[in-house]
Design an enzyme around this catalytic site. Structure first.
Site, PDB file in Angstrom:
ATOM      1  N   ASP A 114      81.327  73.145  36.210  1.00  0.00           N
ATOM      2  CA  ASP A 114      82.095  74.518  36.205  1.00  0.00           C
ATOM      3  C   ASP A 114      82.982  73.664  38.017  1.00  0.00           C
ATOM      4  O   ASP A 114      84.374  73.633  37.690  1.00  0.00           O
ATOM      5  CB  ASP A 114      82.344  75.763  36.297  1.00  0.00           C
ATOM      6  N   LYS A 152      86.501  71.594  38.340  1.00  0.00           N
ATOM      7  CA  LYS A 152      87.525  72.356  39.286  1.00  0.00           C
ATOM      8  C   LYS A 152      87.953  71.066  40.574  1.00  0.00           C
ATOM      9  O   LYS A 152      88.592  71.096  40.958  1.00  0.00           O
ATOM     10  CB  LYS A 152      87.219  73.379  39.730  1.00  0.00           C
TER      11      LYS A 152
END
Ligand code: HSE
Length: 385
Positions: free
Chosen positions: A184, A188
């Site tokens: 994750d 980003k």
């Protein structure tokens, strides 16, 4: 404005709640869900394409993964419908294509909620770029892992128990391995780097290591030495050379990152006139992420347009910068580090191997060798204050 909601999970519910309570003039005409049992009233449908019968202006997309999201976003943009998304997976893969499609169809593609939850980070980057060349980006980009590492120490409880709390609080992904394995945060840092440096970033080329093998006793040992472990993303770009990684980092307990607790994120950009600009706030959870979605909606409503996103290729370069790494494991694998060992400590059957300054390539070679030896381990890079 007429709005279609795609996905009625944690974030979708948050968006509907805030819109109904605070912005009743925005009309939610359709809510697309996965299964019939999730249809609560006449606005709900399981057929995404039904929204095109309702003269929708904006699609707010909050489902998981890249399929069928990619197809849906492309279709909506091709129909001149603005798209707002919180979906990191799809933005990390297709940002350039979505922006191009939006421009061709005179609509907007916005993705503030895809990075750092409620923090106006994407807007911050866009504004900084108007004046500055962005040289470096770093930060705590995953709320779940920050919460876990913080609460393991605060509550003196193990990783798996605190992970369950993070899931219950709506911070973790549906498959939390995306959080704890660093994927994750990787997405980003890829989105932030593409936008910040105007380059194409291939997620496969970013080094990534998570925190799932960090034990409570490891955190306690480092805390006694005045250090905390944080999962951090990092990237830099110079002379067309790009490097990015996500990894556990040892930060001094008096550093600004040590103060970032709970589900918070902290992310910094370094520009040539602004210097360091740091953004701190809740990086995960229903209300903060919904807030970022609605900020994008208000910008579309106010006809604020962020301009184009034109990306170019760059060269991956892991460089020859020397870093200070510590490897932690249950078995003594110190032989693989050879003459690079600075010192080895054994605390409660756990080996902590501190290395002399080493390159990223050396670190990657050791990771590979330890994985080949089926050794459970983690490493952390010591961050200079
Ligand atoms: N699972 C993500 C996190 C949600 O913990 O940061 C916000 O992107």
């Amino acid at each position: 404005m007429k709005i279609a909601i795609l996905g009625y999970g944690t974030v979708g519910k948050g968006v509907v709640k805030i819109l109904e309570e605070r912005f009743p003039h925005f009309e939610i005409v359709k809510i697309v869900v996965h299964s019939e049992k999730d249809c609560l009233d006449e606005r709900f449908t399981t057929n995404f394409y039904e929204i095109f019968d309702y003269d929708v202006d904006v699609l707010m997309e909050m489902i998981i993964g890249d399929s069928p999201t990619y197809e849906y976003i492309r279709y909506a943009l091709s129909q001149c419908i603005h798209v707002i998304t919180s979906n990191k997976t799809t933005v990390a893969c297709h940002l350039e294509e979505y922006m191009k499609l939006a421009k061709e169809n005179h609509c907007q593609f916005r993705y503030e909620a895809s990075v750092a939850g409620g923090i106006p980070w994407i807007q911050g980057l866009i504004k900084a770029k108007r004046i500055d060349k962005i040289e470096r980006i770093e930060g705590i980009l995953n709320g779940t892992t920050n919460y876990i590492l913080d609460h393991m120490l605060k509550e003196d409880r193990d990783y798996t128990e605190i992970l369950k709390d993070a899931q219950r609080l709506g911070y973790a992904e549906s498959n939390p391995s995306a959080d704890v394995d660093g994927i994750d945060a990787l997405r980003k840092i890829c989105i932030s780097s593409s936008l910040g440096y105007n380059i194409r970033v291939n997620t496969d080329e970013v080094d990534c290591f998570g925190i799932s093998t960090v034990k409570l006793n490891d955190l306690k040992k480092f805390k006694n030495e005045g250090l905390l472990i944080k999962l951090m993303g990092y990237s830099h770009f110079e002379n067309n050379k790009f490097y990015a990684c996500v990894e556990p980092v040892l930060v001094s307990s008096i550093s600004k990152y040590a103060a970032v607790d709970e589900n918070n994120n902290a992310v910094s950009l370094y520009g040539n006139t602004i210097g360091e600009l740091m953004f701190i706030g809740q990086g995960a959870g229903q209300a903060p992420t919904a807030n970022a979605m609605i900020q994008d909606l208000l910008d579309i409503n106010d006809r604020r347009y962020d301009g184009e996103c034109i990306l170019v290729d760059s060269v991956i370069d892991r460089g020859d910068t020397l870093n200070n790494y510590v490897f932690c494991m249950n078995e003594d694998q110190s032989m693989i580090f050879e003459e690079k060992i600075d010192f080895v400590e054994k605390v409660d059957e756990r080996y902590y191997i501190t290395l002399k300054p080493s390159t990223v390539e050396e670190k990657n070679k050791w990771i590979k060798e330890l994985r080949n030896a089926n050794c459970e381990f983690f490493y952390a890079r010591r961050r200079v204050l």
